[in-house]
Design a protein around this motif. Structure first.
Motif, PDB file in Angstrom:
ATOM      1  N   LEU A  87       0.822  -1.212   0.000  1.00 40.50           N
ATOM      2  CA  LEU A  87       0.000   0.000   0.000  1.00 40.50           C
ATOM      3  C   LEU A  87       0.858   1.265   0.000  1.00 40.50           C
ATOM      4  CD1 LEU A  87      -2.937  -0.855   2.460  1.00 40.50           C
ATOM      5  CD2 LEU A  87      -2.989  -0.780  -0.037  1.00 40.50           C
ATOM      6  N   VAL A  88       1.955   1.250   0.755  1.00 39.96           N
ATOM      7  CA  VAL A  88       2.842   2.420   0.795  1.00 39.96           C
ATOM      8  C   VAL A  88       3.410   2.684  -0.597  1.00 39.96           C
ATOM      9  CG1 VAL A  88       5.064   3.272   1.655  1.00 39.96           C
ATOM     10  CG2 VAL A  88       3.419   2.265   3.251  1.00 39.96           C
ATOM     11  N   THR A  89       3.854   1.636  -1.269  1.00 41.28           N
ATOM     12  CA  THR A  89       4.396   1.785  -2.624  1.00 41.28           C
ATOM     13  C   THR A  89       3.328   2.332  -3.582  1.00 41.28           C
ATOM     14  OG1 THR A  89       5.949  -0.025  -2.262  1.00 41.28           O
ATOM     15  CG2 THR A  89       5.431   0.526  -4.556  1.00 41.28           C
ATOM     16  N   GLU A  90       2.125   1.750  -3.510  1.00 43.25           N
ATOM     17  CA  GLU A  90       1.035   2.203  -4.380  1.00 43.25           C
ATOM     18  C   GLU A  90       0.660   3.656  -4.071  1.00 43.25           C
ATOM     19  OE1 GLU A  90      -2.084  -0.653  -3.843  1.00 43.25           O
ATOM     20  OE2 GLU A  90      -1.094  -2.149  -5.083  1.00 43.25           O
ATOM     21  N   TRP A  91       0.642   3.998  -2.774  1.00 45.19           N
ATOM     22  CA  TRP A  91       0.283   5.367  -2.379  1.00 45.19           C
ATOM     23  C   TRP A  91       1.293   6.370  -2.924  1.00 45.19           C
ATOM     24  CZ3 TRP A  91      -3.690   8.017  -0.624  1.00 45.19           C
ATOM     25  CH2 TRP A  91      -3.464   9.304  -0.154  1.00 45.19           C
ATOM     26  N   VAL A  98      -0.530  11.901  -9.504  1.00 45.99           N
ATOM     27  CA  VAL A  98      -1.527  12.969  -9.407  1.00 45.99           C
ATOM     28  C   VAL A  98      -0.831  14.327  -9.307  1.00 45.99           C
ATOM     29  CG1 VAL A  98      -3.373  13.952  -7.988  1.00 45.99           C
ATOM     30  CG2 VAL A  98      -3.323  11.492  -8.440  1.00 45.99           C
ATOM     31  N   SER A  99       0.253  14.401  -8.564  1.00 44.03           N
ATOM     32  CA  SER A  99       0.991  15.658  -8.437  1.00 44.03           C
ATOM     33  C   SER A  99       1.525  16.114  -9.794  1.00 44.03           C
ATOM     34  CB  SER A  99       2.146  15.507  -7.444  1.00 44.03           C
ATOM     35  OG  SER A  99       1.645  15.251  -6.158  1.00 44.03           O
ATOM     36  N   ARG A 100       2.054  15.180 -10.551  1.00 48.30           N
ATOM     37  CA  ARG A 100       2.556  15.526 -11.887  1.00 48.30           C
ATOM     38  C   ARG A 100       1.444  16.041 -12.770  1.00 48.30           C
ATOM     39  NH1 ARG A 100       7.008  12.136 -14.698  1.00 48.30           N
ATOM     40  NH2 ARG A 100       5.835  13.142 -16.315  1.00 48.30           N
ATOM     41  N   LEU A 101       0.284  15.409 -12.685  1.00 50.67           N
ATOM     42  CA  LEU A 101      -0.854  15.840 -13.494  1.00 50.67           C
ATOM     43  C   LEU A 101      -1.291  17.251 -13.094  1.00 50.67           C
ATOM     44  CD1 LEU A 101      -3.837  13.798 -14.606  1.00 50.67           C
ATOM     45  CD2 LEU A 101      -4.249  15.973 -13.489  1.00 50.67           C
ATOM     46  N   ILE A 102      -1.383  17.501 -11.794  1.00 55.73           N
ATOM     47  CA  ILE A 102      -1.820  18.816 -11.307  1.00 55.73           C
ATOM     48  C   ILE A 102      -0.816  19.897 -11.710  1.00 55.73           C
ATOM     49  CG2 ILE A 102      -2.158  20.202  -9.221  1.00 55.73           C
ATOM     50  CD1 ILE A 102      -3.341  17.644  -7.932  1.00 55.73           C
ATOM     51  N   GLU A 103       0.448  19.608 -11.574  1.00 50.29           N
ATOM     52  CA  GLU A 103       1.476  20.605 -11.835  1.00 50.29           C
ATOM     53  C   GLU A 103       1.594  20.992 -13.304  1.00 50.29           C
ATOM     54  OE1 GLU A 103       4.910  18.930  -9.985  1.00 50.29           O
ATOM     55  OE2 GLU A 103       4.094  19.259  -7.987  1.00 50.29           O
ATOM     56  N   ARG A 104       1.144  20.157 -14.203  1.00 49.01           N
ATOM     57  CA  ARG A 104       1.222  20.527 -15.626  1.00 49.01           C
ATOM     58  C   ARG A 104       0.067  21.420 -16.056  1.00 49.01           C
ATOM     59  NH1 ARG A 104      -0.629  15.326 -19.261  1.00 49.01           N
ATOM     60  NH2 ARG A 104      -2.822  15.806 -19.080  1.00 49.01           N
ATOM     61  N   GLY A 105      -0.959  21.510 -15.188  1.00 46.75           N
ATOM     62  CA  GLY A 105      -2.133  22.306 -15.516  1.00 46.75           C
ATOM     63  C   GLY A 105      -1.922  23.779 -15.247  1.00 46.75           C
TER      64      GLY A 105
END
Length: 108
Positions: A87-91, A98-105
């Motif tokens: 779970l830690v790895t998946e998290w 998600v951070s990469r997606l948000i930061e490109r916007g």
């Protein structure tokens, strides 16, 4: 339903497993420790703990308390530790993606 509630539900199992991995803990102690980081209703914790025990990720034992009745402690099993690490790895991967997606916007 508030989306932040869904975030908390998704992260609660991971938080509880990490806290139990640090050391054995009883329910109220877990609720207090989780609440130091994310606001969560105590009532949401106990069904999760029952499921973690039923799924073999935790075991329980009673230990005498100086301030009242014996407390039920939760202990991580080896299966639980493996599950927690997964779970830690998946998290981490999820947060990174998600951070990469948000930061490109254009919002940031």
């Amino acid at each position: 339903m508030d989306i932040s509630i869904q975030f908390k539900k998704g992260a609660l199992e991971l938080c509880v497993l990490v806290l139990i991995h640090e050391r054995d803990r009883y329910g109220y102690e877990l609720a207090q420790s989780v609440s130091e980081h994310i606001e969560v209703a105590e009532g949401a914790l106990y069904p999760l703990l029952r499921r973690l025990v039923n799924d073999g990720y935790c075991t329980t034992y009673l230990q005498e308390s100086t301030g009242g009745p014996p407390r039920k402690y939760y202990k991580l099993t080896s299966t639980g530790e493996t599950h927690m690490k997964k779970l830690v790895t998946e998290w981490k991967q999820f947060v990174y993606s998600v951070s990469r997606l948000i930061e490109r916007g254009p919002l940031l």
